[in-house]
Design a protein around this motif. Sequence first.
Motif, PDB file in Angstrom:
ATOM      1  N   GLY A 299       0.782  -1.234   0.000  1.00 37.94           N
ATOM      2  CA  GLY A 299       0.000   0.000   0.000  1.00 37.94           C
ATOM      3  C   GLY A 299       0.808   1.274   0.000  1.00 37.94           C
ATOM      4  N   GLN A 300       2.138   1.201   0.145  1.00 42.84           N
ATOM      5  CA  GLN A 300       2.990   2.385   0.182  1.00 42.84           C
ATOM      6  C   GLN A 300       3.676   2.606  -1.168  1.00 42.84           C
ATOM      7  OE1 GLN A 300       5.515   1.435   3.708  1.00 42.84           O
ATOM      8  NE2 GLN A 300       5.034   3.541   4.329  1.00 42.84           N
ATOM      9  N   ALA A 301       3.714   3.873  -1.636  1.00 42.58           N
ATOM     10  CA  ALA A 301       4.441   4.204  -2.856  1.00 42.58           C
ATOM     11  C   ALA A 301       5.938   4.044  -2.602  1.00 42.58           C
ATOM     12  CB  ALA A 301       4.131   5.629  -3.289  1.00 42.58           C
ATOM     13  N   VAL A 302       6.639   3.465  -3.560  1.00 44.56           N
ATOM     14  CA  VAL A 302       8.058   3.154  -3.408  1.00 44.56           C
ATOM     15  C   VAL A 302       8.900   4.087  -4.275  1.00 44.56           C
ATOM     16  CG1 VAL A 302       9.845   1.386  -3.725  1.00 44.56           C
ATOM     17  CG2 VAL A 302       7.574   0.731  -2.912  1.00 44.56           C
ATOM     18  N   ASN A 303       9.902   4.690  -3.666  1.00 43.01           N
ATOM     19  CA  ASN A 303      10.907   5.458  -4.399  1.00 43.01           C
ATOM     20  C   ASN A 303      12.189   4.622  -4.470  1.00 43.01           C
ATOM     21  OD1 ASN A 303       9.355   7.832  -4.773  1.00 43.01           O
ATOM     22  ND2 ASN A 303       9.758   8.420  -2.655  1.00 43.01           N
ATOM     23  N   ALA A 348      14.825   0.502  -1.307  1.00 36.86           N
ATOM     24  CA  ALA A 348      13.552   1.189  -1.547  1.00 36.86           C
ATOM     25  C   ALA A 348      13.244   2.103  -0.373  1.00 36.86           C
ATOM     26  CB  ALA A 348      12.442   0.163  -1.740  1.00 36.86           C
ATOM     27  N   LYS A 349      12.594   3.238  -0.653  1.00 40.06           N
ATOM     28  CA  LYS A 349      12.261   4.214   0.388  1.00 40.06           C
ATOM     29  C   LYS A 349      10.839   4.725   0.183  1.00 40.06           C
ATOM     30  CE  LYS A 349      17.024   5.866   1.015  1.00 40.06           C
ATOM     31  NZ  LYS A 349      17.648   4.848   0.159  1.00 40.06           N
ATOM     32  N   ASP A 350      10.246   5.171   1.269  1.00 43.02           N
ATOM     33  CA  ASP A 350       8.905   5.742   1.163  1.00 43.02           C
ATOM     34  C   ASP A 350       9.006   7.240   0.862  1.00 43.02           C
ATOM     35  OD1 ASP A 350       9.589   6.989   3.512  1.00 43.02           O
ATOM     36  OD2 ASP A 350       8.293   5.770   4.785  1.00 43.02           O
ATOM     37  N   ALA A 351       7.889   7.939   0.886  1.00 43.26           N
ATOM     38  CA  ALA A 351       7.867   9.370   0.537  1.00 43.26           C
ATOM     39  C   ALA A 351       8.706  10.218   1.488  1.00 43.26           C
ATOM     40  CB  ALA A 351       6.421   9.862   0.522  1.00 43.26           C
ATOM     41  N   ASN A 352       8.907   9.735   2.694  1.00 42.97           N
ATOM     42  CA  ASN A 352       9.689  10.477   3.695  1.00 42.97           C
ATOM     43  C   ASN A 352      11.153  10.056   3.732  1.00 42.97           C
ATOM     44  OD1 ASN A 352       7.349  11.877   4.593  1.00 42.97           O
ATOM     45  ND2 ASN A 352       6.762  10.072   5.801  1.00 42.97           N
ATOM     46  N   GLY A 353      11.546   9.182   2.805  1.00 40.88           N
ATOM     47  CA  GLY A 353      12.927   8.751   2.763  1.00 40.88           C
ATOM     48  C   GLY A 353      13.242   7.604   3.701  1.00 40.88           C
ATOM     49  N   LYS A 354      12.202   7.045   4.338  1.00 42.38           N
ATOM     50  CA  LYS A 354      12.407   5.921   5.250  1.00 42.38           C
ATOM     51  C   LYS A 354      12.510   4.625   4.450  1.00 42.38           C
ATOM     52  CE  LYS A 354      10.382   3.737   9.339  1.00 42.38           C
ATOM     53  NZ  LYS A 354       9.229   3.700  10.274  1.00 42.38           N
ATOM     54  N   ALA A 355      13.451   3.771   4.841  1.00 40.93           N
ATOM     55  CA  ALA A 355      13.678   2.513   4.099  1.00 40.93           C
ATOM     56  C   ALA A 355      12.470   1.585   4.190  1.00 40.93           C
ATOM     57  CB  ALA A 355      14.916   1.816   4.650  1.00 40.93           C
ATOM     58  N   ILE A 356      12.185   0.925   3.043  1.00 37.96           N
ATOM     59  CA  ILE A 356      11.118  -0.078   2.983  1.00 37.96           C
ATOM     60  C   ILE A 356      11.775  -1.432   2.726  1.00 37.96           C
ATOM     61  CG2 ILE A 356       9.062  -0.848   1.752  1.00 37.96           C
ATOM     62  CD1 ILE A 356       8.543   2.027   0.935  1.00 37.96           C
TER      63      ILE A 356
END
Length: 906
Positions: A299-303, A348-356
């Motif tokens: 459910g989270q967008a991945v950067n 991979a990171k979320d919108a806040n730069g936190k690692a996924i």
Amino acid sequence: MRSDSSDDDFLLARASHLSAPTISPSTDREMDKSASKARPVPAGISIRNGPVGDRMDVDSTPNGAKRKSRSSVGQAVKYKEESDSDDGAPLAKRPRPNQKKAQPDSDDEPVARRNGTKLPPSYKETATLESSDDDQPLGTKLAQRKADIEKAAVKEAKALRADAKAKKATPKKAIKDESDDEPLAKPKKRQSNGVSSAKKTNGVKQEPESDSDAPIARKAKKAAPAPKKGKAAPASKAKAVKDESKDNSEGEEEEEYRWWDAPKKEDDSIKWNTLEHNGVLFPPPYEPLPKNVKLYYDGQAVNMHVDAEEVATFFGSMLHSTLNVENPVFQKNFFNDFKDILKKTGGAKDANGKAIDIKDFKKLDFTKIFEHYKALSDAKKARPAAEKKAEKAERDKVEAPYMFCKWDGRKEKVGNFRVEPPGLFRGRGEHPKTGTVKKRVMPEQVTINIGKGAKVPAPPAGHKWKAVQHDNKATWLAMWQENVNGNYKYVMLAANSTVKGQADFKKFEKARELKKHIDRIRADYTRELKSEVMADRQRATAMYLIDRFALRAGNEKDTENEAETVGCCSLKYEHVTLKEPNIVVFDFLGKDSIRFYNEFPVERQVFKNLKMFKKAPKEDGDDIFDRLTTSQLNKHLSSYMPGLTAKVFRTYNASWTMSHLLQKLKVDDRPMSEKIKLYNDCNREVAILCNHKRTVGTGHEAQMEKLGDRLKGLKYQKWRTRMMMLDVDPKLKKKKGAEFFELDPELDQAWIEKHQAFLVEELKTKIEKKFEKDNEKLAAEGKTAMPAKELKERLKAVGELEAKFKKENKTKKVEAEGKGPTVEKLTTAVDKLDERIKTLEIQCADREGNKDVALGTSKINYIDPRLTVVFSNKFKVPIEKFFSKTLRDKFTWAIQSVGDDDTWEF
């Protein structure tokens, strides 16, 4: 390839239960004890009964038992046909004897992306050449036909050898003017079938076929000799072929190089003296996704890094290909590679730069990526024609420098000059590496092969080639190694090039040479079926199966990296089931992982031998032919004629059978569509006898339904036209009878209304497209576009047609259409519709008969193309009906060497 001295050690290593080296008389007698008194089925053809139920097998283990992998029975089987060659590869890249090599591609059957479980159509479902209504079993008739063909082959072989023997006894001077059939290596003026030898042999040296390198390119320095009187291709046909194959990109017209008429080259190992080309064309760089298009995880967008994003798009863009993306092996391999590249590029990171932490494939959502690429595709398809045309022109301009090379001063077309773009590997059949990421090929991986004096093509800016070499014994222009299987990819000349044409020519000439030896080979292996030496008996049995039933010999495989497919020499215990008194059931995965299921009646001695080869303690996973390798088999075959391998039998049997069938055809006055179907019937019979099967296409039923609707549409149109005749002259109902004007029973009212709605929508679409095209034309001329009211005016015809159909449905009458309709005009229209209906019915029957038979495989790769040209000449059917433009270019040598001759024989 293993050395011959290591074959025995290899056989011992691969077999869990090795057969005894010799066969005692008591063992032979033992195999007869369980023989049934039932009458044997005629040998030589397949029986199509579907998967066998209660077989009363003589085998102790049912055929349905779970198979063991090759790795479970000692060392993996590794053997390779002697015909395989790596001559085209650089010395440093050619595999060592103990080096694994993936099975080379061949031109056998079409690639299947999944297992085919459908069986080939029964003979009753397809049109045969000599169908009859008698009660003789179909199997018996086909067995007799095949026996007749084989008898004719024996007679032909004896005649050819007798001619050759007489030739030797004749003084050399006399030989020059005689009509004979000498061995192919000896040049002569004419052969027994009346075609000049230059068109047949051209002095081609007999040598093993090669899948990795093409044969000789002829020098262009010497002018080709003029064709012999009476045998030259007519000017119109020769010009037609030339016009299609020549290139006008540089505005020059070169004289066609007729290599089949050229003198023999002194050194066959030298492929070219001068070679110039412009290298390879790399795919465009990756274009990153828009910022609003993301991969989602739980459910989270991945950067992620652009390199990882590119790999994600490989999977996301192909969600429509459910056969691949829903395959667990495909998913696993992709996910492993995707995680690796994420790790290498920062994760991979979320919108806040936190690692996924991406660790569950099922939580990945590629929907947005798929929708993005689908929208791009739809928009690309919807572009105006002018825009598409401009894009194509630009693309052609970019590709033009790479499309041709200069080979010994001649302009030759290059085949695959484009470097394959990165993506996901799909593989053939159940390939264990399907879904693996194919990395982008960089110039630093590419080796260029070019003439010493030629200008080396410049690599893309900022890059350099891996190496540049000048190997004139190789026919490839560029080469690199791909990352998935470690295979080498080569840029070769196109199918219509001199080199490729000579390869085809050599292949079919080698098969024609086999005509002279086939009777001796069959007599020898028939005798050795009773040999006391186990290796000889196994070899003879394998030769019988390969010759009679077109089984492939079987090549060595790297079972870790390839799908487990087998051929004759690599058959396992579980692949063969025996039914008394003489039925052999084969069930295994063949080339491209297509299921080979067939029941063959065989000679009783062959049945006994297979029973012996499966004798206890053998079990699942053990080899049937445990004292035979493909290299040993091919070495034995080469003792009969140079370059003969098991592979040649498939070409010989297909071409000889087709030739025999065509000779029996009589020229008569029939419609063109029936002549084409007659050829396809011959081709189909060859394909079935040679077991050329294919998986029934997923769209076949839909295509047949569409053809059925077209057929019904023509019948509906025919009925409407007859009703118009009645509108012009009501008295016709009494003259012709009410039945003449009745509606076809297939056309119920529900279907008619549906078809009428289709016709209304079709007219509307046609008008709208015409309006759009007219406006594009006006815009290109700088004129004002037509207003919307013009379209509205044109669309009135749609409403009128809809109203007409409603009235016809209500009154059951049809008003005559057209200017000055008369009964005569309408009768002519009905006659034309009858012809169209008959043609379409033939096409439907033809397509249904071909649904799981690979006609193209036989026609392109196994049937000598000169036979197709002969049929075209004999029945006055344009060659375009059988060969597309690409194939006409590929087989220019066959079309021009035969010319208008309709008597040439294989």
